[in-house]
Design a protein around this motif. Structure first.
Motif, PDB file in Angstrom:
ATOM      1  N   SER A  38       0.782  -1.247  -0.023  1.00  0.00           N
ATOM      2  CA  SER A  38      -0.084   0.087   0.035  1.00  0.00           C
ATOM      3  C   SER A  38       1.010   1.156  -0.002  1.00  0.00           C
ATOM      4  O   SER A  38       0.375   2.240  -0.650  1.00  0.00           O
ATOM      5  CB  SER A  38      -0.786  -0.051   1.344  1.00  0.00           C
ATOM      6  N   THR A  39       1.942   1.355   0.591  1.00  0.00           N
ATOM      7  CA  THR A  39       2.631   2.290   0.881  1.00  0.00           C
ATOM      8  C   THR A  39       3.021   3.162  -0.373  1.00  0.00           C
ATOM      9  O   THR A  39       2.863   4.504  -0.301  1.00  0.00           O
ATOM     10  CB  THR A  39       4.124   1.927   1.787  1.00  0.00           C
ATOM     11  N   PRO A  40       3.699   2.386  -1.493  1.00  0.00           N
ATOM     12  CA  PRO A  40       4.136   3.360  -2.704  1.00  0.00           C
ATOM     13  C   PRO A  40       3.221   3.680  -3.496  1.00  0.00           C
ATOM     14  O   PRO A  40       3.331   4.169  -4.636  1.00  0.00           O
ATOM     15  CB  PRO A  40       5.202   2.399  -3.120  1.00  0.00           C
ATOM     16  N   LEU A  66      11.351  -5.905  -6.070  1.00  0.00           N
ATOM     17  CA  LEU A  66      11.920  -6.502  -5.043  1.00  0.00           C
ATOM     18  C   LEU A  66      11.479  -7.914  -4.738  1.00  0.00           C
ATOM     19  O   LEU A  66      12.457  -8.992  -4.325  1.00  0.00           O
ATOM     20  CB  LEU A  66      11.536  -5.870  -3.710  1.00  0.00           C
ATOM     21  N   ASP A  67      10.182  -8.340  -5.062  1.00  0.00           N
ATOM     22  CA  ASP A  67       9.763  -9.700  -4.708  1.00  0.00           C
ATOM     23  C   ASP A  67       8.404 -10.262  -5.467  1.00  0.00           C
ATOM     24  O   ASP A  67       7.863  -9.576  -6.142  1.00  0.00           O
ATOM     25  CB  ASP A  67       9.488  -9.535  -3.146  1.00  0.00           C
ATOM     26  N   GLU A  68       8.225 -11.352  -5.181  1.00  0.00           N
ATOM     27  CA  GLU A  68       6.944 -11.970  -5.717  1.00  0.00           C
ATOM     28  C   GLU A  68       6.410 -13.243  -4.818  1.00  0.00           C
ATOM     29  O   GLU A  68       7.447 -14.119  -4.529  1.00  0.00           O
ATOM     30  CB  GLU A  68       7.240 -12.284  -7.266  1.00  0.00           C
ATOM     31  N   GLY A 136       9.463  -5.302  10.566  1.00  0.00           N
ATOM     32  CA  GLY A 136      10.904  -4.770  10.194  1.00  0.00           C
ATOM     33  C   GLY A 136      11.387  -5.473   8.594  1.00  0.00           C
ATOM     34  O   GLY A 136      12.367  -5.072   8.470  1.00  0.00           O
ATOM     35  N   HIS A 137      10.516  -6.335   7.921  1.00  0.00           N
ATOM     36  CA  HIS A 137      11.023  -6.688   6.917  1.00  0.00           C
ATOM     37  C   HIS A 137      11.309  -5.773   5.830  1.00  0.00           C
ATOM     38  O   HIS A 137      10.456  -4.783   5.794  1.00  0.00           O
ATOM     39  CB  HIS A 137      10.281  -7.991   6.259  1.00  0.00           C
ATOM     40  N   ILE A 138      11.998  -5.858   4.875  1.00  0.00           N
ATOM     41  CA  ILE A 138      12.215  -4.924   3.684  1.00  0.00           C
ATOM     42  C   ILE A 138      12.225  -6.127   2.527  1.00  0.00           C
ATOM     43  O   ILE A 138      12.957  -7.116   2.801  1.00  0.00           O
ATOM     44  CB  ILE A 138      13.596  -4.162   3.778  1.00  0.00           C
ATOM     45  N   GLY A 139      11.685  -5.881   1.304  1.00  0.00           N
ATOM     46  CA  GLY A 139      11.503  -6.632   0.425  1.00  0.00           C
ATOM     47  C   GLY A 139      10.771  -8.033   1.320  1.00  0.00           C
ATOM     48  O   GLY A 139       9.880  -7.456   2.238  1.00  0.00           O
ATOM     49  N   PHE A 140      10.957  -9.066   1.014  1.00  0.00           N
ATOM     50  CA  PHE A 140      10.442 -10.222   1.789  1.00  0.00           C
ATOM     51  C   PHE A 140      11.400 -10.989   2.898  1.00  0.00           C
ATOM     52  O   PHE A 140      11.550 -11.953   3.165  1.00  0.00           O
ATOM     53  CB  PHE A 140       9.735 -11.328   1.351  1.00  0.00           C
ATOM     54  N   ASP A 200       0.650   2.674  12.892  1.00  0.00           N
ATOM     55  CA  ASP A 200       1.244   1.092  12.996  1.00  0.00           C
ATOM     56  C   ASP A 200       2.259   0.778  12.679  1.00  0.00           C
ATOM     57  O   ASP A 200       3.026   0.097  13.027  1.00  0.00           O
ATOM     58  CB  ASP A 200      -0.053   0.291  12.310  1.00  0.00           C
ATOM     59  N   LYS A 201       3.280   1.868  11.902  1.00  0.00           N
ATOM     60  CA  LYS A 201       4.572   1.514  11.403  1.00  0.00           C
ATOM     61  C   LYS A 201       5.581   2.455  12.409  1.00  0.00           C
ATOM     62  O   LYS A 201       6.733   2.171  12.240  1.00  0.00           O
ATOM     63  CB  LYS A 201       4.757   2.100  10.009  1.00  0.00           C
ATOM     64  N   ALA A 202       5.091   3.155  13.400  1.00  0.00           N
ATOM     65  CA  ALA A 202       5.915   4.145  14.112  1.00  0.00           C
ATOM     66  C   ALA A 202       7.063   3.146  15.078  1.00  0.00           C
ATOM     67  O   ALA A 202       7.916   3.629  15.031  1.00  0.00           O
ATOM     68  CB  ALA A 202       4.835   5.054  15.076  1.00  0.00           C
TER      69      ALA A 202
HETATM   70  C1  F6R Z   1       6.529  -5.089  -1.049  1.00  0.00           C
HETATM   71  C2  F6R Z   1       7.388  -5.457  -0.014  1.00  0.00           C
HETATM   72  C3  F6R Z   1       7.162  -5.361   1.420  1.00  0.00           C
HETATM   73  C4  F6R Z   1       6.261  -4.226   1.666  1.00  0.00           C
HETATM   74  C5  F6R Z   1       6.006  -4.214   3.270  1.00  0.00           C
HETATM   75  C6  F6R Z   1       4.736  -3.062   3.588  1.00  0.00           C
HETATM   76  O1  F6R Z   1       7.111  -5.453  -2.489  1.00  0.00           O
HETATM   77  O2  F6R Z   1       8.777  -5.441  -0.409  1.00  0.00           O
HETATM   78  O3  F6R Z   1       8.366  -5.281   2.137  1.00  0.00           O
HETATM   79  O4  F6R Z   1       6.963  -2.889   1.363  1.00  0.00           O
HETATM   80  O5  F6R Z   1       5.377  -5.382   3.486  1.00  0.00           O
HETATM   81  O6  F6R Z   1       4.111  -3.215   2.728  1.00  0.00           O
HETATM   82  P1  F6R Z   1       2.723  -2.033   2.973  1.00  0.00           P
HETATM   83  O7  F6R Z   1       3.099  -0.988   2.169  1.00  0.00           O
HETATM   84  O8  F6R Z   1       1.704  -2.749   2.291  1.00  0.00           O
HETATM   85  O9  F6R Z   1       2.464  -1.669   4.582  1.00  0.00           O
END
Ligand code: F6R
Length: 241
Positions: A38-40, A66-68, A136-140, A200-202
């Motif tokens: 959702s963020t981008p 980043l991922d699939e 705290g994940h980035i990508g997956f 919720d991300k703070a």
């Molecule tokens: C998506 C990805 C994930 C999201 C993360 C936040 O390609 O790599 O790391 O960026 O799960 O997701 P949202 O933006 O939906 O809160």
């Protein structure tokens, strides 16, 4: 790290779009590392608006996602491939030959990871867009005992499955596995944009940025990168500034 506090989601998206647009204007052949979620979405909408206004040309830009999900076909509406087509690629002049997303349907996962790493070596990422997961994940790249450098298959964390259930109707429909770019590849990007929106991300954002660097909070590795811009709205940054 430079931290940008935007008043709201629209301002956050505009700031992120300014950085990406500048990279594309400076070098139309640049490589953009892109995220789903959702963020981008506001960033993509802003880039589409700038394209429609004639400000941007993506015909030579290389896109590396980043991922699939594993086991979700590219044409499935829930695939990240479909997501990117829907929200960005089909709305601008991206050329399909320049669009890269890990193939979650590959028979040989190890070979697919190698292919993706080779692709990343051939196209060093200029600007990498990231969101952050509640764990705290980035990508997956989920929390674990080590940072995994290259593209790899992961078991999704229970918190990730629960957060992504909104896209699949129910938790049981969320795929359990995914392919993701590794931490090493993310860290090789010249510039990283970490976007965060919402209260919720703070807490996780504060742990990632001010806490110890640890694979148990994968985004904390970004503290070691020379050019990270954290762009968040006031609620996501509430515990930081
Ligand atoms: C998506 C990805 C994930 C999201 C993360 C936040 O390609 O790599 O790391 O960026 O799960 O997701 P949202 O933006 O939906 O809160």
């Amino acid at each position: 790290m430079r931290i940008y506090k935007a008043a709201d989601y629209a301002a956050m998206s505009k700031l992120a779009s300014d950085v990406v647009a500048a990279a594309v204007i400076k070098d139309p052949c640049c490589a953009l590392g892109l995220a789903t979620g959702s963020t981008p979405l506001g960033l993509y909408a802003s880039l589409v608006a700038r394209y429609e206004a004639g400000e941007l040309d993506f015909s030579r830009t290389v896109f590396v996602n980043l991922d699939e999900y594993i086991g979700v076909a590219a044409d499935d509406p829930n695939s990240y491939c479909s997501f990117m087509q829907r929200h960005f690629f089909s709305a601008v002049n991206a050329r399909s030959v320049n669009i890269n997303i890990p193939n979650g349907m590959a028979d040989d996962t190890a070979a697919e990871c190698r292919r993706y790493d080779e692709l990343l070596e051939a196209h060093p990422v200029d600007v990498q867009v990231l969101g952050i997961g509640h764990d705290g994940h980035i990508g997956f790249n989920e929390p674990g005992d080590a940072f995994v450098p290259g593209t790899h298959a992961v078991e999704l964390d229970a918190r990730t499955i629960s957060a992504n259930a909104r896209f699949f109707g129910a938790e049981e429909n969320v795929p359990r596995r995914a392919l993701t770019m590794g931490i090493g590849s993310i860290m090789r990007a010249r510039t990283i944009l970490l976007l965060a929106y919402g209260a919720d991300k703070a807490e996780i954002l504060a742990r990632a940025i001010r806490g110890p660097v640890t694979p148990h909070v994968p985004a904390s590795v970004l503290q070691l990168h020379a050019d990270v811009r954290v762009i968040g709205d006031a609620t996501a940054l509430a515990e930081l500034i």
